[in-house]
Design a protein around this motif. Structure first.
Motif, short mmCIF file in Angstrom:
data_model
loop_
_atom_site.label_atom_id
_atom_site.label_comp_id
_atom_site.label_asym_id
_atom_site.label_seq_id
_atom_site.Cartn_x
_atom_site.Cartn_y
_atom_site.Cartn_z
N LYS A 165 0.83 -1.20 0.00
CA LYS A 165 0.00 0.00 0.00
C LYS A 165 0.88 1.26 0.00
O LYS A 165 0.65 2.19 -0.77
N LEU A 166 1.88 1.30 0.87
CA LEU A 166 2.73 2.49 0.98
C LEU A 166 3.53 2.74 -0.29
O LEU A 166 3.86 3.88 -0.60
N ARG A 167 3.83 1.67 -1.03
CA ARG A 167 4.61 1.80 -2.26
C ARG A 167 3.70 1.99 -3.48
O ARG A 167 4.18 1.95 -4.61
N GLY A 168 2.40 2.14 -3.29
CA GLY A 168 1.56 2.53 -4.42
C GLY A 168 0.88 1.40 -5.16
O GLY A 168 0.61 1.50 -6.37
N ALA A 169 0.57 0.30 -4.47
CA ALA A 169 -0.20 -0.77 -5.11
C ALA A 169 -1.56 -0.23 -5.54
O ALA A 169 -2.14 0.63 -4.89
N LYS A 170 -2.06 -0.78 -6.64
CA LYS A 170 -3.41 -0.42 -7.09
C LYS A 170 -4.43 -1.02 -6.12
O LYS A 170 -5.43 -0.39 -5.78
N ARG A 171 -4.15 -2.23 -5.68
CA ARG A 171 -5.12 -2.97 -4.87
C ARG A 171 -4.35 -4.04 -4.11
O ARG A 171 -3.50 -4.72 -4.68
N VAL A 172 -4.65 -4.18 -2.80
CA VAL A 172 -4.01 -5.20 -1.98
C VAL A 172 -5.08 -6.09 -1.37
O VAL A 172 -6.03 -5.59 -0.75
N ILE A 173 -4.93 -7.39 -1.58
CA ILE A 173 -5.92 -8.37 -1.15
C ILE A 173 -5.21 -9.36 -0.22
O ILE A 173 -4.11 -9.83 -0.55
N GLY A 174 -5.85 -9.70 0.89
CA GLY A 174 -5.25 -10.65 1.81
C GLY A 174 -6.19 -11.77 2.14
O GLY A 174 -7.41 -11.61 2.12
N SER A 175 -5.61 -12.94 2.45
CA SER A 175 -6.42 -14.03 2.98
C SER A 175 -5.94 -14.33 4.39
O SER A 175 -4.76 -14.17 4.72
N ALA A 176 -6.88 -14.74 5.24
CA ALA A 176 -6.57 -15.08 6.62
C ALA A 176 -7.58 -16.11 7.09
O ALA A 176 -8.48 -16.48 6.33
N GLY A 177 -7.43 -16.57 8.35
CA GLY A 177 -8.20 -17.72 8.79
C GLY A 177 -9.34 -17.43 9.75
O GLY A 177 -9.87 -18.36 10.35
N SER A 178 -9.73 -16.17 9.92
CA SER A 178 -10.88 -15.87 10.79
C SER A 178 -11.50 -14.54 10.37
O SER A 178 -10.84 -13.69 9.77
#
Lengths: 331, 331
Positions: A165-178
């Motif tokens: 995000k800080l480096r200028g991504a267009k979109r950041v998506i994450g997966s997690a377990g809860s």
């Protein structure tokens, strides 16, 4: 002093029986050595591999011998001028409350430069450097990329997403377990989208979260996550292969990406790495991430467990995904 | 004129019923077009993917329409000065004995610069460029590397192995599908070792042929070859993912490398590529490989099948591995 030893090698998931807590007289440092009172120690997924009797990029732990790993503490005995009594030092002899370390194997750090000394085990340490090198050097992240990271609420994943995000991504998506972790990613770390991989197939959830595909995948998990990412990767996409926690406790051959041949037509690059060979990036990393930390732009959440005796159970919890951010043991 | 059309889409292995041979009046070239009498056409494994109704890096063939692919022939009608009658031209409208082509879509070549015009479909064409780019740019081959190539007696593989030897590989190992091909690799092309993948598990045969491991794997096959290569790859090893012929006719999800997580600790790079995006390397390629050809240092063996009507069966034979070197159809 107390230390934790490997009592036996696990097959599949480790149990408490694989660890022994032992009391010993506190040792004296020899010439050129210092005695450190450890304050925090790190538990990390890679330690699971070291419990097996398999030669890998780090030597396996030995049955009957103490485990080791990153730790930070205070020098309480020393005749080495460069590492005086009172210095805060980072070193490799965790899993014990006192450690005798060669002075050449410690790094003196400034405790005032971090919100807590344990940050040197996480955001400002190997964990943060892993995220930095993996995203920028291995996956060749570029401004405007859409980035997917698995294990996104974990120690490395949470830093990867924030750097993107800080480096200028267009979109950041994450997966997690809860559901709680998913909220944490979106509400506290500023991810654009996140999902609970237990809710539905990763492939479907990733496609919904990234309808235009992804450019970078930072893999902490392996298995179905990697397969789903290969499907969603755009032309010239890049994968940093950092970990495969989904399969560290497998006894059968793990699931493999059945769609790997898509890498041909999409001209994908998949690159494995371990942080140990990238320490030359430490100065860049400290300058950039340290700056974000001082400016309050990056979060260094930790899951802190108290007491050496609770370290084995904390390590097992880490394998089950019970931590948010970096997990450390306070000694 | 005659052309071959896609009669129906195969599921699994194609059969003769999927192809139609059609007779037509020979067409007239329009303004800016030339009429070519094709002399040779190429059959290539990637054409199998185009028989499916799946958007990939090249558009699928259309049912009821002629197939296409690389061909070389002689201009027999033209009002375009740059492409006169008598010129030998390379173009993309194979699978027919006559073709009307836009003059901008042909490349005039010098037939005297090649041992046979068909070499422009093989060693001196996209096949050779694929080997060159894949080995040098994608797999980042370095002098002293040990190289393993699968499909080594095939059009691309045979060139990969020869370039690796000429560029100073420490050791070049090939796999192929018959004892005769294995002899060809060692006795005629100068491979250091070769094995028949049908004789015993690839993993065992590769380990025996490369006891010190491999540095580069050029993958034309996928499946168990890729898995075996990952096991044998040394630290910082590199894989060029060029093809996966073992699974082109699969209807179930293919075998995948169950050991892909080894790429982390070994810091491997796997990179897919298609040659179309690398035409900027054509001048280097022509200079270097053309030089070796003139000096008699590189062999351009071909499997030549006569007659357009035999092209479908030749293509099926290619998928079964019946060719040695580049397979072309003489028209």
């Amino acid at each position: 002093m107390r230390e934790i030893r490997l009592a036996s090698r696990p097959s599949g998931w480790p149990t408490a029986d694989n660890f022994d807590l032992v009391e010993l007289p506190t040792p004296e440092p020899g010439p050129g050595q210092v005695l450190v009172r450890n304050r925090f120690m790190s538990v990390d997924p890679y330690m699971r591999g070291r419990m097996n009797d398999v030669e890998s990029y780090v030597a396996p732990f030995q049955v009957g011998k103490p485990l080791d790993g990153a730790a930070i503490g205070e020098v309480i005995a020393s005749d080495v001028a460069e590492v005086p009594v009172g210095a805060t030092v980072l070193h490799g002899l965790g899993w014990r409350d006192h450690a005798v370390v060669d002075a050449g194997h410690v790094r003196v750090v400034d405790p005032a430069a971090a919100p807590t000394p344990s940050a040197y085990l996480g955001l400002l340490g190997m964990t943060g450097l892993t995220a930095y090198v993996g995203l920028l050097d291995i996956a060749q992240f570029r401004e405007g990329d859409t980035v997917f990271v698995s294990g996104a609420a974990g120690a490395v994943g949470s830093v990867v997403g924030q750097i993107a995000k800080l480096r200028g991504a267009k979109r950041v998506i994450g997966s997690a377990g809860s559901a709680e972790k998913v909220r944490y990613l979106v509400d506290e770390l500023g991810f654009d989208a996140a999902f609970n991989y237990k809710d539905a197939p990763v492939r479907e959830q990733l496609r919904a979260a990234a309808p235009d595909g992804i450019d970078v995948y930072f893999d902490n998990v392996g298995g179905d996550h990697l397969e789903a990412a290969i499907t969603s990767l755009n032309k010239f996409g890049r994968v940093a292969l950092c970990g495969a926690i989904a399969q560290y406790n497998d006894t059968a051959p793990p699931a493999a990406p059945r769609n790997l041949a898509l890498a041909i037509g999409k001209e994908l690059t998949l690159r494995g790495f371990i942080v140990g060979n990238h320490s030359k990036r430490m100065p860049d990393f400290v300058a950039e991430v340290g700056g974000w930390l001082r400016a309050g732009q990056i979060s260094a959440q930790e899951t802190v467990v108290e007491g050496l005796e609770n370290a084995p159970e904390a390590f097992l919890g880490l394998m089950r995904g019970e931590n948010t951010g970096k997990m450390v043991i306070k000694l």
